[in-house]
Design an enzyme around this catalytic site. Sequence first.
Site, mmCIF file in Angstrom:
data_model
loop_
_atom_site.group_PDB
_atom_site.id
_atom_site.type_symbol
_atom_site.label_atom_id
_atom_site.label_comp_id
_atom_site.label_asym_id
_atom_site.label_seq_id
_atom_site.Cartn_x
_atom_site.Cartn_y
_atom_site.Cartn_z
ATOM 1 N N HIS A 32 0.881 -1.153 -0.063
ATOM 2 C CA HIS A 32 -0.065 0.044 0.002
ATOM 3 C C HIS A 32 0.719 1.211 0.089
ATOM 4 C CE1 HIS A 32 -3.362 2.446 2.111
ATOM 5 N NE2 HIS A 32 -2.888 2.900 1.044
ATOM 6 N N GLU A 81 1.312 8.306 -3.629
ATOM 7 C CA GLU A 81 2.154 7.760 -2.531
ATOM 8 C C GLU A 81 3.367 8.770 -2.495
ATOM 9 O OE1 GLU A 81 1.253 5.407 -0.130
ATOM 10 O OE2 GLU A 81 -0.624 5.455 -0.567
ATOM 11 N N HIS A 85 3.849 10.797 0.823
ATOM 12 C CA HIS A 85 4.569 10.070 1.693
ATOM 13 C C HIS A 85 5.982 9.956 1.509
ATOM 14 C CE1 HIS A 85 1.002 8.479 3.815
ATOM 15 N NE2 HIS A 85 0.658 8.183 2.748
#
Length: 216
Positions: A32, A81, A85
């Site tokens: 993920h 992502e 992040h």
Amino acid sequence: WKKLILAHHWPVTVCKMSANDCQDPPEYWTIHGLWPDKTEECNRTWHFNVTEIKDLMSDMRQYWPDVLHSSLNRTQFWKHEWEKHGTCAATLQVLNSQKKYFGKALELYQHIDLNSCLLKAGIKPSSSYYQMTAIKEALTTFYGVTPKIQCLPPEEGEKAQTIGQIEFCFSKELQLRNCTALKGESDPMQADLKLGTEELSVCSDTLPTYYPSQVQ
């Protein structure tokens, strides 16, 4: 930030949570994301560029697919992502480019090898239920650290929770560590996995646990 979280999700459960176009979700745990526990140093001007990870493409498609949108040329998930992040994780030298960030996440994923660890412990997708304590025990014994396990709570008429996500935590030196917050650490942002109206929460130790092999 203090630690990195490598989140694996179970594609069948992700599909169950969402009425999206899930076609034949992989029957293995996929990535993920690789998340710093705080998103503080993020760089909004550092945009995702898929050509930087072209060498990683076949592994990315296999191990980090966009489960909810099955067409292969979608890069939206990786873009999200990276921007949310990756740009924060990049304060570490070993993660300070898109290629390093995605490459290192794939490396950690292979190193953890969650799929074969669960199989070795006799935990495989099935229509019968597991005890959450047995799953936890298997993982803790195997890895020597406590991961964080998240489930989809029982829907109406169900008695069991459905396993959905397993997070492993690493120190900044990329050593495995417990996912529980240490003194002086705030608990990381709650999982940003909200799909449709449902969301994952930390699994209950007392509810039977379903590890589904196909989308119901």
